[in-house]
Design a protein around this motif. Structure first.
Motif, PDB file in Angstrom:
ATOM      1  N   ALA A   1      48.885  24.086   6.030  1.00 15.72           N
ATOM      2  CA  ALA A   1      48.463  25.395   6.517  1.00 15.72           C
ATOM      3  C   ALA A   1      48.904  26.527   5.592  1.00 15.72           C
ATOM      4  CB  ALA A   1      49.013  25.643   7.919  1.00 15.72           C
ATOM      5  N   THR A   2      50.080  26.393   4.994  1.00 17.01           N
ATOM      6  CA  THR A   2      50.593  27.451   4.123  1.00 17.01           C
ATOM      7  C   THR A   2      51.085  26.864   2.806  1.00 17.01           C
ATOM      8  OG1 THR A   2      52.822  27.315   5.051  1.00 17.01           O
ATOM      9  CG2 THR A   2      51.333  28.929   6.041  1.00 17.01           C
ATOM     10  N   ALA A   3      51.058  27.701   1.795  1.00 18.87           N
ATOM     11  CA  ALA A   3      51.554  27.308   0.482  1.00 18.87           C
ATOM     12  C   ALA A   3      52.381  28.456  -0.089  1.00 18.87           C
ATOM     13  CB  ALA A   3      50.398  26.981  -0.449  1.00 18.87           C
ATOM     14  N   LYS A   4      53.611  28.156  -0.467  1.00 16.71           N
ATOM     15  CA  LYS A   4      54.461  29.128  -1.149  1.00 16.71           C
ATOM     16  C   LYS A   4      54.252  28.937  -2.637  1.00 16.71           C
ATOM     17  CE  LYS A   4      58.021  28.902   2.367  1.00 16.71           C
ATOM     18  NZ  LYS A   4      59.374  28.423   2.663  1.00 16.71           N
ATOM     19  N   VAL A   5      53.849  29.994  -3.305  1.00 15.18           N
ATOM     20  CA  VAL A   5      53.575  29.942  -4.741  1.00 15.18           C
ATOM     21  C   VAL A   5      54.699  30.692  -5.448  1.00 15.18           C
ATOM     22  CG1 VAL A   5      51.908  30.480  -6.551  1.00 15.18           C
ATOM     23  CG2 VAL A   5      51.105  29.947  -4.236  1.00 15.18           C
ATOM     24  N   PHE A   6      55.482  29.971  -6.238  1.00 14.67           N
ATOM     25  CA  PHE A   6      56.619  30.553  -6.941  1.00 14.67           C
ATOM     26  C   PHE A   6      56.194  30.934  -8.352  1.00 14.67           C
ATOM     27  CE2 PHE A   6      58.392  27.931  -3.621  1.00 14.67           C
ATOM     28  CZ  PHE A   6      59.344  28.775  -3.069  1.00 14.67           C
ATOM     29  N   VAL A   7      56.350  32.222  -8.679  1.00 13.80           N
ATOM     30  CA  VAL A   7      55.899  32.738  -9.964  1.00 13.80           C
ATOM     31  C   VAL A   7      57.020  33.492 -10.666  1.00 13.80           C
ATOM     32  CG1 VAL A   7      53.498  32.966  -9.209  1.00 13.80           C
ATOM     33  CG2 VAL A   7      55.030  34.903  -8.979  1.00 13.80           C
ATOM     34  N   THR A   8      56.902  33.567 -11.988  1.00  8.27           N
ATOM     35  CA  THR A   8      57.755  34.439 -12.788  1.00  8.27           C
ATOM     36  C   THR A   8      56.845  35.352 -13.586  1.00  8.27           C
ATOM     37  OG1 THR A   8      57.875  32.804 -14.557  1.00  8.27           O
ATOM     38  CG2 THR A   8      59.710  32.866 -13.014  1.00  8.27           C
ATOM     39  N   LEU A   9      57.375  36.475 -13.978  1.00  9.33           N
ATOM     40  CA  LEU A   9      56.625  37.458 -14.748  1.00  9.33           C
ATOM     41  C   LEU A   9      57.211  37.502 -16.151  1.00  9.33           C
ATOM     42  CD1 LEU A   9      56.613  40.147 -11.951  1.00  9.33           C
ATOM     43  CD2 LEU A   9      54.788  38.551 -12.508  1.00  9.33           C
ATOM     44  N   VAL A  10      56.400  37.216 -17.135  1.00 20.86           N
ATOM     45  CA  VAL A  10      56.854  37.109 -18.511  1.00 20.86           C
ATOM     46  C   VAL A  10      57.300  38.469 -19.031  1.00 20.86           C
ATOM     47  CG1 VAL A  10      56.186  36.466 -20.858  1.00 20.86           C
ATOM     48  CG2 VAL A  10      55.326  35.162 -18.912  1.00 20.86           C
ATOM     49  N   GLY A  11      58.542  38.528 -19.519  1.00 24.29           N
ATOM     50  CA  GLY A  11      59.063  39.735 -20.144  1.00 24.29           C
ATOM     51  C   GLY A  11      59.339  40.878 -19.190  1.00 24.29           C
ATOM     52  N   GLU A  12      59.445  40.615 -17.909  1.00 31.24           N
ATOM     53  CA  GLU A  12      59.640  41.689 -16.924  1.00 31.24           C
ATOM     54  C   GLU A  12      61.019  41.561 -16.282  1.00 31.24           C
ATOM     55  OE1 GLU A  12      58.844  44.980 -16.051  1.00 31.24           O
ATOM     56  OE2 GLU A  12      56.949  44.054 -16.573  1.00 31.24           O
ATOM     57  N   ASP A  13      61.835  42.624 -16.426  1.00 30.43           N
ATOM     58  CA  ASP A  13      63.171  42.638 -15.841  1.00 30.43           C
ATOM     59  C   ASP A  13      63.347  43.732 -14.799  1.00 30.43           C
ATOM     60  OD1 ASP A  13      63.944  40.550 -17.518  1.00 30.43           O
ATOM     61  OD2 ASP A  13      64.594  41.925 -19.095  1.00 30.43           O
ATOM     62  N   ASP A  14      62.463  44.720 -14.802  1.00 34.49           N
ATOM     63  CA  ASP A  14      62.571  45.861 -13.906  1.00 34.49           C
ATOM     64  C   ASP A  14      62.212  45.447 -12.474  1.00 34.49           C
ATOM     65  OD1 ASP A  14      62.793  48.415 -12.881  1.00 34.49           O
ATOM     66  OD2 ASP A  14      60.790  49.023 -13.540  1.00 34.49           O
TER      67      ASP A  14
ATOM     68  N   ASP B   1      55.788  26.776  -9.478  1.00 38.18           N
ATOM     69  CA  ASP B   1      55.745  25.712  -8.484  1.00 38.18           C
ATOM     70  C   ASP B   1      54.932  26.171  -7.285  1.00 38.18           C
ATOM     71  OD1 ASP B   1      56.323  23.226  -7.398  1.00 38.18           O
ATOM     72  OD2 ASP B   1      58.230  23.865  -6.518  1.00 38.18           O
ATOM     73  N   VAL B   2      54.423  25.200  -6.558  1.00 37.80           N
ATOM     74  CA  VAL B   2      53.731  25.461  -5.296  1.00 37.80           C
ATOM     75  C   VAL B   2      54.289  24.474  -4.284  1.00 37.80           C
ATOM     76  CG1 VAL B   2      51.523  25.454  -4.069  1.00 37.80           C
ATOM     77  CG2 VAL B   2      51.625  26.282  -6.427  1.00 37.80           C
ATOM     78  N   GLU B   3      54.721  24.989  -3.145  1.00 38.74           N
ATOM     79  CA  GLU B   3      55.195  24.145  -2.050  1.00 38.74           C
ATOM     80  C   GLU B   3      54.209  24.278  -0.900  1.00 38.74           C
ATOM     81  OE1 GLU B   3      59.134  25.282  -0.911  1.00 38.74           O
ATOM     82  OE2 GLU B   3      60.020  24.600  -2.804  1.00 38.74           O
ATOM     83  N   VAL B   4      53.581  23.178  -0.536  1.00 37.94           N
ATOM     84  CA  VAL B   4      52.601  23.173   0.543  1.00 37.94           C
ATOM     85  C   VAL B   4      53.261  22.564   1.773  1.00 37.94           C
ATOM     86  CG1 VAL B   4      50.353  22.293   1.284  1.00 37.94           C
ATOM     87  CG2 VAL B   4      50.695  22.978  -1.082  1.00 37.94           C
ATOM     88  N   SER B   5      53.077  23.212   2.921  1.00 33.19           N
ATOM     89  CA  SER B   5      53.644  22.679   4.156  1.00 33.19           C
ATOM     90  C   SER B   5      52.988  21.346   4.498  1.00 33.19           C
ATOM     91  CB  SER B   5      53.461  23.677   5.302  1.00 33.19           C
ATOM     92  OG  SER B   5      52.085  23.880   5.539  1.00 33.19           O
ATOM     93  N   ARG B   6      53.667  20.554   5.306  1.00 40.61           N
ATOM     94  CA  ARG B   6      53.161  19.220   5.634  1.00 40.61           C
ATOM     95  C   ARG B   6      51.808  19.260   6.341  1.00 40.61           C
ATOM     96  NH1 ARG B   6      57.538  15.288   7.990  1.00 40.61           N
ATOM     97  NH2 ARG B   6      56.512  13.785   6.643  1.00 40.61           N
TER      98      ARG B   6
END
Length: 140
Positions: free
Chosen positions: A47-60, A39-44
């Motif tokens: 000016a800023t964008a929070k980019v939400f990511v996951t890493l495939v197969g990574e638990d460490d 997901d990406v959340e862009v401020s109104r």
């Protein structure tokens, strides 16, 4: 009534699609594995964008932190690449965040599965014991 789509929502959607491709094609850091842009959340004010990511197969946690550092250091490069593909006056500053919702969802799913299994075993044990009691009373 038609649903309203704000400009920030449209920008976020376009950025999510482009970033998924850019990270895969352009970021060449060996410390970075497969990345899903959730997901990406862009401020109104865009000016800023929070980019939400996951890493495939990574638990460490250490590897997750390293990957997040790599992405945040590459944010300026990715922003410049976005500027080439998305026609906007200014591109929001990127802040990469690890998205724990999928991991948390898997944990909750496992807990639910355990509870269902324990409940079935409990009911099976009850049926066996009540069946034995009924069998004894039939013989009398």
């Amino acid at each position: 009534m038609a649903r309203e789509f704000h400009r920030a929502d449209r920008v976020a959607d376009a950025m999510r699609r482009e970033l998924a491709q850019l990270i895969q094609r352009e970021v060449r850091d060996p410390r970075l594995g497969m990345v899903n842009v959730n997901d990406v959340e862009v401020s109104r004010d865009l000016a800023t964008a929070k980019v939400f990511v996951t890493l495939v197969g990574e638990d460490d946690p250490a590897k997750i932190n390293t990957s997040m550092e790599v992405l945040n250091k590459a944010a300026g490069f990715l922003r410049s690449q976005l500027a080439r593909s998305i026609q906007m006056r200014t591109i929001p500053r990127l802040q990469f965040r690890y998205d724990e919702t999928s991991v948390r969802g898997q944990q909750l799913s496992a807990l639910i599965d355990e509870a269902v299994k324990a409940d079935r075993e409990h009911h099976t044990d009850d049926d066996k014991s009540s069946g034995e009691d009924l069998g004894d009373s039939k013989e009398d």
